[in-house]
Design a protein around this motif. Sequence first.
Motif, PDB file in Angstrom:
ATOM      1  N   PRO A 281       0.796  -1.238   0.000  1.00 21.56           N
ATOM      2  CA  PRO A 281       0.000   0.000   0.000  1.00 21.56           C
ATOM      3  C   PRO A 281       0.823   1.281   0.000  1.00 21.56           C
ATOM      4  N   TRP A 282       2.092   1.195   0.410  1.00 27.49           N
ATOM      5  CA  TRP A 282       2.905   2.416   0.462  1.00 27.49           C
ATOM      6  C   TRP A 282       3.631   2.666  -0.856  1.00 27.49           C
ATOM      7  N   ARG A 283       3.457   1.761  -1.819  1.00 25.88           N
ATOM      8  CA  ARG A 283       4.097   1.974  -3.124  1.00 25.88           C
ATOM      9  C   ARG A 283       3.046   2.353  -4.141  1.00 25.88           C
ATOM     10  N   ASN A 284       3.395   3.243  -5.052  1.00 26.65           N
ATOM     11  CA  ASN A 284       2.431   3.574  -6.085  1.00 26.65           C
ATOM     12  C   ASN A 284       2.403   2.447  -7.119  1.00 26.65           C
ATOM     13  N   VAL A 285       1.515   2.605  -8.100  1.00 26.00           N
ATOM     14  CA  VAL A 285       1.264   1.524  -9.052  1.00 26.00           C
ATOM     15  C   VAL A 285       2.539   1.071  -9.749  1.00 26.00           C
ATOM     16  N   ILE A 286       3.328   2.014 -10.228  1.00 30.96           N
ATOM     17  CA  ILE A 286       4.488   1.590 -11.019  1.00 30.96           C
ATOM     18  C   ILE A 286       5.537   0.925 -10.134  1.00 30.96           C
ATOM     19  N   ASP A 287       5.693   1.407  -8.901  1.00 33.17           N
ATOM     20  CA  ASP A 287       6.667   0.769  -8.009  1.00 33.17           C
ATOM     21  C   ASP A 287       6.191  -0.605  -7.562  1.00 33.17           C
ATOM     22  N   ASN A 288       4.876  -0.786  -7.475  1.00 29.24           N
ATOM     23  CA  ASN A 288       4.357  -2.120  -7.196  1.00 29.24           C
ATOM     24  C   ASN A 288       4.606  -3.054  -8.382  1.00 29.24           C
TER      25      ASN A 288
ATOM     26  N   GLN B 269       1.214   6.633 -11.261  1.00 25.06           N
ATOM     27  CA  GLN B 269       1.531   7.323 -10.009  1.00 25.06           C
ATOM     28  C   GLN B 269       0.473   7.136  -8.926  1.00 25.06           C
ATOM     29  N   ALA B 270      -0.628   6.464  -9.270  1.00 26.49           N
ATOM     30  CA  ALA B 270      -1.698   6.289  -8.279  1.00 26.49           C
ATOM     31  C   ALA B 270      -1.268   5.304  -7.201  1.00 26.49           C
ATOM     32  N   TYR B 271      -1.912   5.410  -6.049  1.00 22.27           N
ATOM     33  CA  TYR B 271      -1.665   4.447  -4.976  1.00 22.27           C
ATOM     34  C   TYR B 271      -2.772   3.398  -4.978  1.00 22.27           C
ATOM     35  N   PRO B 272      -2.463   2.184  -4.490  1.00 20.04           N
ATOM     36  CA  PRO B 272      -3.450   1.106  -4.543  1.00 20.04           C
ATOM     37  C   PRO B 272      -4.835   1.484  -4.005  1.00 20.04           C
ATOM     38  N   HIS B 273      -4.870   2.268  -2.906  1.00 20.74           N
ATOM     39  CA  HIS B 273      -6.179   2.568  -2.331  1.00 20.74           C
ATOM     40  C   HIS B 273      -7.015   3.475  -3.222  1.00 20.74           C
ATOM     41  N   GLN B 274      -6.392   4.038  -4.254  1.00 17.26           N
ATOM     42  CA  GLN B 274      -7.144   4.900  -5.166  1.00 17.26           C
ATOM     43  C   GLN B 274      -7.754   4.112  -6.328  1.00 17.26           C
TER      44      GLN B 274
END
Lengths: 257, 275
Positions: free
Chosen positions: A96-103, A136-141
């Motif tokens: 959850p602390w990583r954005n989409v691309i970093d995940n 750049q979005a985060y998973p919770h978005q």
Amino acid sequence: MVAVVDVQSVRKVFESGLDGNPFTAVKDVTFTVAAGEVVCICGKTGCGKSTLVNMLLGIDPPSEGTIRIDGLSPSADFMKMRGKLAAVFQTDRLLPWRNVIDNAAIGLEVAGAAKDDRYAQAKAWLAKVGLGGWEQAYPHQLSGGMRQRVAIARAFVTNPKVILLDEAFGHLDEVTAHKLRQDCMALINESQTAAIVVTHNITEALELGTRVLVLGRPARVISTHELVEIRKRPDWAIQRDQVRSDIFRNIESESFG
Amino acid sequence: MSSDASKPLAAPVSADVRRYVRWIGSQRDTLGTAIVIAAVLLAWQFFGGLIPKYIFPTIPTAIAKFQDILTLDGTYVAVGQTLIRILGGFAVSASFGILFGVLMAMSNGFNFIARPLIRLIMGVPALTWVLLGVIWFKNMELRVWFFMFIVTFPITALNTYDGVRAVPFELYQMTKSLRPTTAGLLRYLIIPAATPFIFSGLRLSLSFSGRIAVFAEAIAAGTGIGAEMMLTNQLFDTAGLIGWTLILIVVLSLMDGLLERIERRWFKWRREMKD
Ligand SMILES: Nc1ncnc2c1ncn2[C@@H]1O[C@H](COP(=O)(O)OP(=O)(O)OP(=O)(O)O)[C@@H](O)[C@H]1O
Ligand SMILES: [Mg+2]
């Protein structure tokens, strides 16, 4: 065809099950998977499918028997298998602390790829799963379906030899699941990865698989259904219903297993 | 005004007013603090005249004294000494505490020894540690650091331990399946996942560090804010004590505010999740 995945007489006994006694979760499983094949594994809930997946991933070694993936043991040759195996789980398991691309890029990051390189590849895979622009979005978005798409991109990004899907579409609504299943299959076919798809949805297994394995409880292969040939036949629809009722009956017969 | 009944009642109020009301709402903590402070000042003003000056000074006396303190060069030296002690002691104890907590959570063997050890350390009264520090160390700085360390590192360690233990098993399996090294596992999963716990441990341990540093300065060091406060006490200088306390409060809140700011930045993803 050379087998990419070779599972021989695998057994898993947990030292302490629910009642504290040793518990046999996987009794005796043997099968092989070649590149480009999609093997679906069906079975009742609790029959040991996820346990089998964990053994294939190498994060839990078998009690008996051998697993070879690309000639290596996923648990004994743990580090050598980096990047060769990937999994999509029932829940997205994104960080959850990583954005989409970093995940999506984490598999490459673990393998030590340079930043530009791993972002370029992750970006390309995100585009393929329909998430271009969401880097750049985060998973919770994201919605559940979008998160699962990120998980699929994360699995493909290292170009694995084998991809494991454990109920990967299980908790999505039917329409979303159907679309995602098709997209995922297209990626599997395109990359010619060997795929193992765990599901308790028989329709899903018949839709995706080149072969369906039915497991009893505790896990052992109680029937195998080859689908490649009969899928080409003109009466495929009828054949499929026949196979479906065979599978259903086999799983049913295990009710006291 | 429109007679459309379906419109919410708040509609005629301008957006600016609503924003202002919301801002007041968000400032509720500040407002409460201001009210409490005002009440204390009022009570002080009222009762101050009834009590002998050396027991409790009047507000003007206290303000004059505070201004005095602020003009002295020695004040800034003392504040600097205390700040360095707090930040230095905190940095050492925090890094050690985090390391200790991670080791506890990752190694059963280490935990077997470490848990009873921590329980023992936390069970010993703080005064014992100060006095032991005075006996064990000649060096003033070492005394203060030792005391801060022994009281605060268990807090960070236990919070870190809880944080690592709370890492979701599913995320652990996923990360493990990517085959990271142990350092990678820590970096990609365990430390970030445990960070909320680590931060709450750090904030607690920082506030303890501040209190303890001045306590140790008063008893064992002879310099710094704590020693200045001890001196006012010996001189029956209540106004001075109040002045120094004010300075200490400002220093401690500034440090906590700083840590909170870092925490907020770090947890962008978490804060948004709550909204
Ligand atoms: N670590 C463990 N220790 C003891 N027992 C376990 C452990 N993991 C799984 N089991 C048991 O093994 C059995 C098989 O579990 P598993 O998760 O593999 O089932 P599954 O086929 O994936 O089920 P589902 O379809 O519901 O996902 C279950 O009865 C479970 O309680
Ligand atoms: Mg399962």
